[in-house]
Design an enzyme around this catalytic site. Structure first.
Site, PDB file in Angstrom:
ATOM      1  N   HIS A   1     -10.143  -0.118  -4.893  1.00  0.00           N
ATOM      2  CA  HIS A   1      -9.543   0.789  -3.901  1.00  0.00           C
ATOM      3  C   HIS A   1      -8.111   0.426  -3.557  1.00  0.00           C
ATOM      4  CE1 HIS A   1     -13.162   3.152  -2.726  1.00  0.00           C
ATOM      5  NE2 HIS A   1     -13.734   2.146  -3.368  1.00  0.00           N
TER       6      HIS A   1
ATOM      7  N   ASP B   1      -0.057   0.660  -0.788  1.00  0.00           N
ATOM      8  CA  ASP B   1      -1.383   1.181  -0.429  1.00  0.00           C
ATOM      9  C   ASP B   1      -2.019   1.732  -1.697  1.00  0.00           C
ATOM     10  OD1 ASP B   1      -3.473   1.954   1.264  1.00  0.00           O
ATOM     11  OD2 ASP B   1      -2.121   2.848   2.751  1.00  0.00           O
TER      12      ASP B   1
HETATM   13  C1  GDG Z   1      -8.696   1.462   1.446  1.00  0.00           C
HETATM   14  C2  GDG Z   1      -7.347   1.383   0.713  1.00  0.00           C
HETATM   15  C3  GDG Z   1      -7.634   3.777   0.041  1.00  0.00           C
HETATM   16  C4  GDG Z   1      -8.611   5.093  10.857  1.00  0.00           C
HETATM   17  N1  GDG Z   1      -8.612   5.084  12.210  1.00  0.00           N
HETATM   18  C5  GDG Z   1      -9.611   5.886  12.597  1.00  0.00           C
HETATM   19  C6  GDG Z   1     -10.242   6.383  11.465  1.00  0.00           C
HETATM   20  N2  GDG Z   1      -9.611   5.875  10.417  1.00  0.00           N
HETATM   21  C7  GDG Z   1      -9.961   6.241   9.046  1.00  0.00           C
HETATM   22  C8  GDG Z   1      -8.956   7.243   8.498  1.00  0.00           C
HETATM   23  C9  GDG Z   1      -9.149   7.095   7.012  1.00  0.00           C
HETATM   24  C10 GDG Z   1      -9.547   5.637   6.898  1.00  0.00           C
HETATM   25  O1  GDG Z   1      -9.916   5.155   8.189  1.00  0.00           O
HETATM   26  C11 GDG Z   1      -8.404   4.785   6.399  1.00  0.00           C
HETATM   27  O2  GDG Z   1      -8.305   4.983   5.044  1.00  0.00           O
HETATM   28  P1  GDG Z   1      -6.968   4.635   4.280  1.00  0.00           P
HETATM   29  O3  GDG Z   1      -7.070   5.212   2.914  1.00  0.00           O
HETATM   30  O4  GDG Z   1      -5.808   5.184   5.037  1.00  0.00           O
HETATM   31  O5  GDG Z   1      -6.818   3.048   4.262  1.00  0.00           O
HETATM   32  P2  GDG Z   1      -7.801   1.737   4.097  1.00  0.00           P
HETATM   33  O6  GDG Z   1      -8.691   1.574   5.233  1.00  0.00           O
HETATM   34  O7  GDG Z   1      -6.846   0.597   3.883  1.00  0.00           O
HETATM   35  O8  GDG Z   1      -8.639   2.019   2.761  1.00  0.00           O
HETATM   36  C12 GDG Z   1      -6.681   2.755   0.673  1.00  0.00           C
HETATM   37  C13 GDG Z   1      -9.010   3.719   0.693  1.00  0.00           C
HETATM   38  O9  GDG Z   1      -9.534   2.383   0.693  1.00  0.00           O
HETATM   39  C14 GDG Z   1     -10.015   4.603  -0.034  1.00  0.00           C
HETATM   40  O10 GDG Z   1     -10.078   4.291  -1.386  1.00  0.00           O
HETATM   41  O11 GDG Z   1      -7.088   5.067   0.223  1.00  0.00           O
HETATM   42  O12 GDG Z   1      -5.480   2.703  -0.075  1.00  0.00           O
HETATM   43  O13 GDG Z   1      -6.478   0.429   1.336  1.00  0.00           O
HETATM   44  O14 GDG Z   1     -10.205   7.890   6.553  1.00  0.00           O
HETATM   45  O15 GDG Z   1      -9.263   8.504   9.001  1.00  0.00           O
HETATM   46  N3  GDG Z   1     -11.284   7.220  11.497  1.00  0.00           N
HETATM   47  C15 GDG Z   1     -11.740   7.593  12.728  1.00  0.00           C
HETATM   48  N4  GDG Z   1     -11.179   7.145  13.883  1.00  0.00           N
HETATM   49  C16 GDG Z   1     -10.111   6.303  13.855  1.00  0.00           C
HETATM   50  O16 GDG Z   1      -9.578   5.920  14.888  1.00  0.00           O
HETATM   51  N5  GDG Z   1     -12.799   8.406  12.798  1.00  0.00           N
END
Ligand code: GDG
Length: 466
Positions: free
Chosen positions: A157, A364
């Site tokens: 990821h 990222d």
């Molecule tokens: C890893 C990789 C890759 C955040 N705050 C809240 C909340 N979130 C949710 C977001 C989003 C998720 O968390 C974060 O996903 P990201 O993709 O931005 O980043 P990582 O956590 O680092 O994820 C990344 C991912 O895996 C998938 O393969 O894209 O590059 O680092 O969905 O919405 N959700 C809620 N409340 C919050 O306050 N409900």
């Protein structure tokens, strides 16, 4: 259809619950399991005095989960150690934060062995096994050693680092060699795939042909499988009664101003410090515009046991306080900084209420927040996405305002451009972006990966591991 066994470090709450602190993985995988059946295996998040290998089986929200508890030492050396003090910073290009410690290596190997010991008895002959992320790179090797010949896929990821960085990792070649016990190894984008190929070309002289590569006496399939979001569900969430209530609450507090929204786990890879500094530069450069905007930054804390996370948290506390102290008026604060998570419906409403979505990671793998922001917009009056060039998502969303997050000027200028962008241009950019977010959604991601894996020939043997 074969049963699917998903394996990831944590088995986390399926949809509908706040996932702040757990990342985007849990929602995406819960959806995959509902479709294919099977089970989700991983660490329960709990500790135990002595590892017993006892499997906690449960059925929640249409998904069977099988979890194990780990010892404190395991958690320290494997999770807080090799996974999050060594691999996470290194794979995000932060060798300055990367810690190398022999006990971490040992803990990482031990936990992967424990995962394999517990998983093997529940694997059936036709199961397809899908392992996720940097915590579990050696798992296929451990499963093969125990005689498992099923198809096993691995999806990373996070980014794959360039060879010059990866070679700073002691025993890097031994780690990479374990990937050759999978049948399929997937990355988020062509950029990370290319970095993996560069490593193989330089370090083990293994050329890639037709998406396959042979090294260490084994041939594996490799590819890019960009993860998406559950776009339809997210669009519906933005229109739900819960979202409407949140939108009304925000509208009352916005007071005619434009909102800029940031949503990130509180992680140094997300470029939050750079974002705050870029926003401060915008405030300094545009005194006339200042009070027409504010930044809402939602940042649920994660990995708080690790020093580098405590440091970024305290830096952001200081920085947001300094900026607010310097610029606030009696009836306006420039940054609303919130260290808690919100439910998905609330989040969809918050995205939709914002004129600008700001996503500035320094590195990222993909970044799902960028896609969620796009999905939540009102087609009649969509907002503007400011996106780091260094997120995997930038390759998929070239119509965003792409910036270098290390440049405060670029962030400040993009905010100004975004605020002034005419409706027609916002619609034109958004229409292109939403097409991609709809087409390349989470269903396509998991279908492409699992179908590719299912169609690969079974390995002839597990030679060398008997
Ligand atoms: C890893 C990789 C890759 C955040 N705050 C809240 C909340 N979130 C949710 C977001 C989003 C998720 O968390 C974060 O996903 P990201 O993709 O931005 O980043 P990582 O956590 O680092 O994820 C990344 C991912 O895996 C998938 O393969 O894209 O590059 O680092 O969905 O919405 N959700 C809620 N409340 C919050 O306050 N409900």
């Amino acid at each position: 259809m074969s049963r699917l066994i998903v394996v990831s470090n944590r088995v986390t709450a399926p949809s509908g619950q706040p996932v702040g602190g757990q990342g985007g993985l849990s929602v995406a995988l819960a959806e995959a399991l509902r479709e294919y059946g099977g089970l989700w295996f991983g660490w329960s998040g709990q500790s135990t005095a002595e590892f017993t290998g006892h499997l906690n089986l449960a059925r929640t929200d249409g998904i069977t989960t099988a979890t194990i508890d780990l010892e404190e030492q395991d958690i320290h050396e494997y999770y807080h150690g090799y996974a999050n003090r060594t691999l996470w910073p290194l794979f995000h290009y932060r060798i300055d934060l990367t810690e190398y410690d022999r006990t971490f290596d040992a803990g990482y190997a031990r936990v992967n062995q424990r995962f394999a010991d517990t998983l093997v008895p529940i694997i059936e002959p036709d199961d397809v096994i899908w392992v996720h992320d940097y915590h579990l790179i050696p798992l296929a090797m451990e499963l093969r050693k125990r005689g498992i010949t099923n198809r096993i896929g691995f999806f990373l990821h996070i980014p794959w680092p360039p060879p010059r960085l990866l070679t700073t990792l002691p025993h890097h070649q031994a780690l990479v060699a374990t990937l050759f016990d999978y049948d399929l190894v997937g990355f988020q984008t062509g950029e990370w795939l290319e970095a993996f190929q560069d490593y193989l070309a330089r370090e083990v002289a293994a050329p890639v042909e037709d998406g396959s590569v042979t090294a260490f006496g084994k041939t594996i399939r490799i590819g890019a499988f960009p993860i998406g979001i559950d776009t339809a569900a997210f669009q519906t969430a933005a229109e739900s009664p819960a979202a409407l209530a949140t939108r009304a609450r925000i509208a009352a507090s916005i007071d005619g101003r434009q909102m800029i929204i940031g949503v990130d786990r509180l992680d140094y890879s997300k470029g939050l410090e750079e974002r705050f500094l870029g926003y401060e530069r915008f405030l300094a450069d545009n005194p006339d515009l200042c009070q027409q905007v504010f930044l809402l930054q939602i940042a649920p804390p994660t990995r708080g046991d690790i020093g580098s996370y405590q440091e970024i948290r305290s830096k952001l506390d200081t920085l947001s306080g300094r900026i607010n102290g310097a610029y606030a008026e009696i009836d306006w604060v420039p940054i609303r900084y919130v260290n808690r998570g919100y439910g998905r419906h609330e989040l969809a409403a918050i995205y939709r209420s914002a004129r600008i979505g700001i996503v500035t990671p320094l590195r990222d793998g993909m970044n799902l927040v960028a896609k969620e922001y796009v999905a939540a917009q009102d087609p009649a009056d969509p907002g503007v996405l400011i996106l780091s060039k260094f997120a995997g998502a930038a390759l998929q969303l070239p119509e965003a305002l792409l910036i270098n997050p290390y440049s405060q000027e670029e962030i400040a200028d993009a905010i100004k451009v975004g605020l002034a962008m005419p409706l027609e241009e916002r619609q034109r950019r958004w229409t292109r972006m939403i097409e991609g977010v709809v087409t390349d959604d989470v269903v396509k991601w998991r279908t492409d990966f699992v179908t590719t894996l299912e169609q690969l020939p079974l390995r002839a043997d597990t030679a060398g591991h008997a």
